[in-house]
Design an enzyme around this catalytic site. Structure first.
Site, mmCIF file in Angstrom:
data_model
loop_
_atom_site.group_PDB
_atom_site.id
_atom_site.type_symbol
_atom_site.label_atom_id
_atom_site.label_comp_id
_atom_site.label_asym_id
_atom_site.label_seq_id
_atom_site.Cartn_x
_atom_site.Cartn_y
_atom_site.Cartn_z
ATOM 1 N N LYS A 268 39.705 48.268 55.720
ATOM 2 C CA LYS A 268 40.227 48.020 54.362
ATOM 3 C C LYS A 268 39.066 47.779 53.401
ATOM 4 O O LYS A 268 37.939 47.499 53.835
ATOM 5 C CB LYS A 268 41.171 46.813 54.397
ATOM 6 C CG LYS A 268 40.513 45.511 54.806
ATOM 7 C CD LYS A 268 41.545 44.432 55.118
ATOM 8 C CE LYS A 268 40.887 43.147 55.543
ATOM 9 N NZ LYS A 268 41.852 42.200 56.138
ATOM 10 N N ARG B 33 51.895 34.125 54.683
ATOM 11 C CA ARG B 33 51.464 35.210 53.811
ATOM 12 C C ARG B 33 52.464 36.358 53.873
ATOM 13 O O ARG B 33 53.058 36.692 52.866
ATOM 14 C CB ARG B 33 50.046 35.683 54.199
ATOM 15 C CG ARG B 33 49.493 36.736 53.272
ATOM 16 C CD ARG B 33 48.032 37.035 53.529
ATOM 17 N NE ARG B 33 47.778 37.781 54.761
ATOM 18 C CZ ARG B 33 46.589 38.273 55.094
ATOM 19 N NH1 ARG B 33 45.546 38.101 54.286
ATOM 20 N NH2 ARG B 33 46.426 38.930 56.228
ATOM 21 N N HIS C 275 49.077 37.390 62.292
ATOM 22 C CA HIS C 275 47.696 37.192 61.844
ATOM 23 C C HIS C 275 47.403 35.696 61.834
ATOM 24 O O HIS C 275 48.221 34.903 61.392
ATOM 25 C CB HIS C 275 47.526 37.774 60.436
ATOM 26 C CG HIS C 275 46.107 37.849 59.966
ATOM 27 N ND1 HIS C 275 45.088 38.395 60.732
ATOM 28 C CD2 HIS C 275 45.534 37.457 58.809
ATOM 29 C CE1 HIS C 275 43.956 38.322 60.043
ATOM 30 N NE2 HIS C 275 44.186 37.756 58.885
ATOM 31 N N ARG D 140 42.371 43.638 66.472
ATOM 32 C CA ARG D 140 42.080 44.188 65.135
ATOM 33 C C ARG D 140 40.779 43.580 64.652
ATOM 34 O O ARG D 140 40.752 42.475 64.120
ATOM 35 C CB ARG D 140 43.181 43.814 64.130
ATOM 36 C CG ARG D 140 44.575 44.317 64.440
ATOM 37 C CD ARG D 140 45.529 44.021 63.284
ATOM 38 N NE ARG D 140 45.505 42.634 62.861
ATOM 39 C CZ ARG D 140 46.289 41.681 63.339
ATOM 40 N NH1 ARG D 140 47.176 41.939 64.277
ATOM 41 N NH2 ARG D 140 46.189 40.442 62.881
ATOM 42 N N TYR E 152 18.888 37.084 29.347
ATOM 43 C CA TYR E 152 19.827 36.457 28.404
ATOM 44 C C TYR E 152 19.732 34.941 28.481
ATOM 45 O O TYR E 152 19.817 34.358 29.561
ATOM 46 C CB TYR E 152 21.258 36.853 28.734
ATOM 47 C CG TYR E 152 21.577 38.302 28.458
ATOM 48 C CD1 TYR E 152 21.493 38.829 27.183
ATOM 49 C CD2 TYR E 152 21.988 39.139 29.494
ATOM 50 C CE1 TYR E 152 21.816 40.166 26.945
ATOM 51 C CE2 TYR E 152 22.317 40.464 29.265
ATOM 52 C CZ TYR E 152 22.224 40.978 27.986
ATOM 53 O OH TYR E 152 22.526 42.286 27.759
ATOM 54 N N CYS F 202 21.709 40.165 34.880
ATOM 55 C CA CYS F 202 22.466 40.943 33.895
ATOM 56 C C CYS F 202 23.523 41.780 34.610
ATOM 57 O O CYS F 202 23.614 41.772 35.829
ATOM 58 C CB CYS F 202 21.540 41.869 33.114
ATOM 59 S SG CYS F 202 20.063 41.077 32.450
ATOM 60 N N MET F 203 24.311 42.541 33.849
ATOM 61 C CA MET F 203 25.356 43.353 34.464
ATOM 62 C C MET F 203 24.770 44.418 35.390
ATOM 63 O O MET F 203 25.304 44.680 36.467
ATOM 64 C CB MET F 203 26.227 44.021 33.385
ATOM 65 C CG MET F 203 27.455 44.712 33.949
ATOM 66 S SD MET F 203 28.452 45.532 32.697
ATOM 67 C CE MET F 203 29.156 44.164 31.818
ATOM 68 N N ASP F 204 23.670 45.038 34.968
ATOM 69 C CA ASP F 204 23.139 46.187 35.700
ATOM 70 C C ASP F 204 21.692 46.032 36.135
ATOM 71 O O ASP F 204 21.132 46.937 36.750
ATOM 72 C CB ASP F 204 23.235 47.440 34.820
ATOM 73 C CG ASP F 204 24.550 47.499 34.082
ATOM 74 O OD1 ASP F 204 25.582 47.641 34.756
ATOM 75 O OD2 ASP F 204 24.544 47.354 32.842
HETATM 76 C C1 LIG Z 1 41.480 41.685 57.368
HETATM 77 C C2 LIG Z 1 42.394 41.562 58.514
HETATM 78 C C3 LIG Z 1 41.917 41.654 59.828
HETATM 79 C C4 LIG Z 1 40.439 41.685 60.164
HETATM 80 O O1 LIG Z 1 39.900 40.396 60.011
HETATM 81 P P1 LIG Z 1 38.355 40.113 60.391
HETATM 82 O O2 LIG Z 1 38.226 38.646 60.271
HETATM 83 O O3 LIG Z 1 37.543 40.853 59.390
HETATM 84 O O4 LIG Z 1 38.162 40.621 61.761
HETATM 85 C C5 LIG Z 1 42.837 41.670 60.858
HETATM 86 N N1 LIG Z 1 44.171 41.594 60.605
HETATM 87 C C6 LIG Z 1 44.654 41.474 59.355
HETATM 88 C C7 LIG Z 1 46.122 41.383 59.160
HETATM 89 C C8 LIG Z 1 43.794 41.445 58.268
HETATM 90 O O5 LIG Z 1 44.300 41.310 57.040
#
Ligand SMILES: *Cc1c(COP(=O)(O)O)cnc(C)c1O
Length: 384
Positions: free
Chosen positions: A44, A142, A171, A227, A271, A319-321
């Site tokens: 992600k 969540r 999770h 995951r 700045y 700065c921004m850039d």
């Molecule tokens: C982001 C996420 C993960 C991965 O988490 P890490 O701590 O980066 O391993 C696994 N499951 C869900 C639902 C997540 O949102």
């Protein structure tokens, strides 16, 4: 640096991605698993800023079994980049995305019957079936169906021939502390919910709950799949995992000096003149990287960059850039002055010195996840 087939960098600031490190980290997670257990790589937010397609290709060739994304767009992006493995969206997307999900074979997380049934209806019309993963709420508050309500939920949707449960998951909110009561309670609730589904003869598909810290710290909770996210990119999710699994940072951040100057003593820099030149021997170097590139303005006058293997202080407001760095001569330490085009390291190793994502996160009062994501947003990426 950039491969010869690549177009030149349009700016002297970039992110370097070490594919070899990514491959070795991916293998390290595969090695935590038994022969029948799967690895879902979380890519992600453009693979935590590392570039989703490039990273997913490396992970796929190293044995990734599935990819997880946060949005439907991220899933489509992977498909368009040639990724064929199963893709899971880690929350329930808007109903309007259902045609896209089916067209691109992207699995949603499901936790409302409205979504599940609409998904099934559309799948039947399209002459296919919609695979999904059931998200179970076990305590993070969540997403998901409450762990006490999974049977009722499944009874309300399972009649539909257009949907198939490909997996169930939850999770953890506190997987950095697997001995804690909160973690144990979430685990027990999840196991109870899965057992209830199985006892009722309902298909569970792939059962999964472990993020990076749980994957490393609690082998007992791997179930059918883990995951992993942050660890794949070589960053530790917490101190507890550090001694348990060696990982190599994948991202470094570099820039080249675009200008040097020796302002008179007392002159301000940037700045608001939050830094004034204390001696004429201070050389001010400009780097073309700023807060819009992920270099948070809260780091102004507090962070170091590496030049020729030594720490130099960033000075003036970022700065921004762009930002400025002071190369300081002292009576006991002479440094070769920087020149136009010299390379400096914002994050990464140079000689014996290293600036880590963790150091920067600590200075910013945040976590390495956010620092890495930030650098991924605008900087060009160079894959090595
Ligand atoms: C982001 C996420 C993960 C991965 O988490 P890490 O701590 O980066 O391993 C696994 N499951 C869900 C639902 C997540 O949102």
């Amino acid at each position: 640096m950039a491969g010869s087939s690549r177009r030149p960098l349009t700016r002297w600031a970039w992110v370097e991605i070490d594919r070899g490190a990514l491959r070795r980290n991916t293998r390290a997670f595969k090695n935590l698993l038994g022969p029948r257990q799967k690895l879902c790589c979380v890519v992600k937010a453009d693979a935590y800023g590392h570039g989703a397609i490039e990273c997913a290709k490396v992970m796929q060739s190293t044995g990734a079994d599935m990819f997880a994304v946060a949005t439907v767009d991220e899933g489509v992006h992977l498909r368009e980049g040639g990724i064929n493995a199963p893709i899971l969206v880690l929350s329930e997307p808007p109903l309007e995305t259902i045609p896209m999900l089916l067209e691109h074979r992207i699995m949603p997380s499901v936790y409302t019957s409205d979504f599940a049934l609409a998904y099934g209806e559309y799948a039947v019309q399209a002459g296919t079936v919609g695979r999904y993963h059931l998200a179970i709420e076990t305590g993070m508050n969540r997403i998901g169906v409450h762990y006490t309500e999974v049977l009722d939920f499944r009874r309300s949707i399972d009649f539909h021939r257009g949907i198939v449960c490909d997996g169930v998951f939850t999770h953890f909110a506190t997987a950095d502390d697997i001995d804690g009561w909160d973690y144990k309670l979430q685990r027990r609730r999840f196991d109870e919910a899965v057992a209830a589904l199985r006892d009722a003869g309902m298909e569970c598909g792939v059962v999964h709950c472990d993020n990076t810290p749980a994957s490393i710290l609690d082998p007992e909770s791997h179930h059918d799949m883990i995951r992993a996210g942050i660890g794949l990119y070589g960053l530790q999710p917490c101190d507890a995992t550090r001694s348990r699994l060696a990982l190599e940072p994948v991202m470094s951040v570099k820039a080249r000096v675009t200008r040097t100057t020796h302002p008179a003593m007392g002159e301000g820099v940037g700045y608001g003149f939050t830094y004034r030149v204390p001696r004429t021997t201070v050389q001010i170097c400009t780097l073309p990287i700023g807060y819009a590139d992920g270099l948070s303005r809260t780091l102004s006058n507090r962070m170091d960059v590496l030049y020729r293997g030594e720490r130099m202080r960033q000075v003036g407001n970022i700065c921004m850039d762009q930002c400025m760095v002071a190369v300081q001569q002292t009576p006991i330490h002479q440094i070769r002055e920087a020149e136009y085009g010299d390379e400096m390291t914002i994050v990464g190793r140079d000689g014996d010195e290293e600036i880590t994502m963790d150091e920067m996160a600590q200075l910013r009062g945040t976590i390495n996840y956010e620092v890495a994501c930030g650098f991924g947003m605008r900087l060009e990426k160079v894959y090595r």
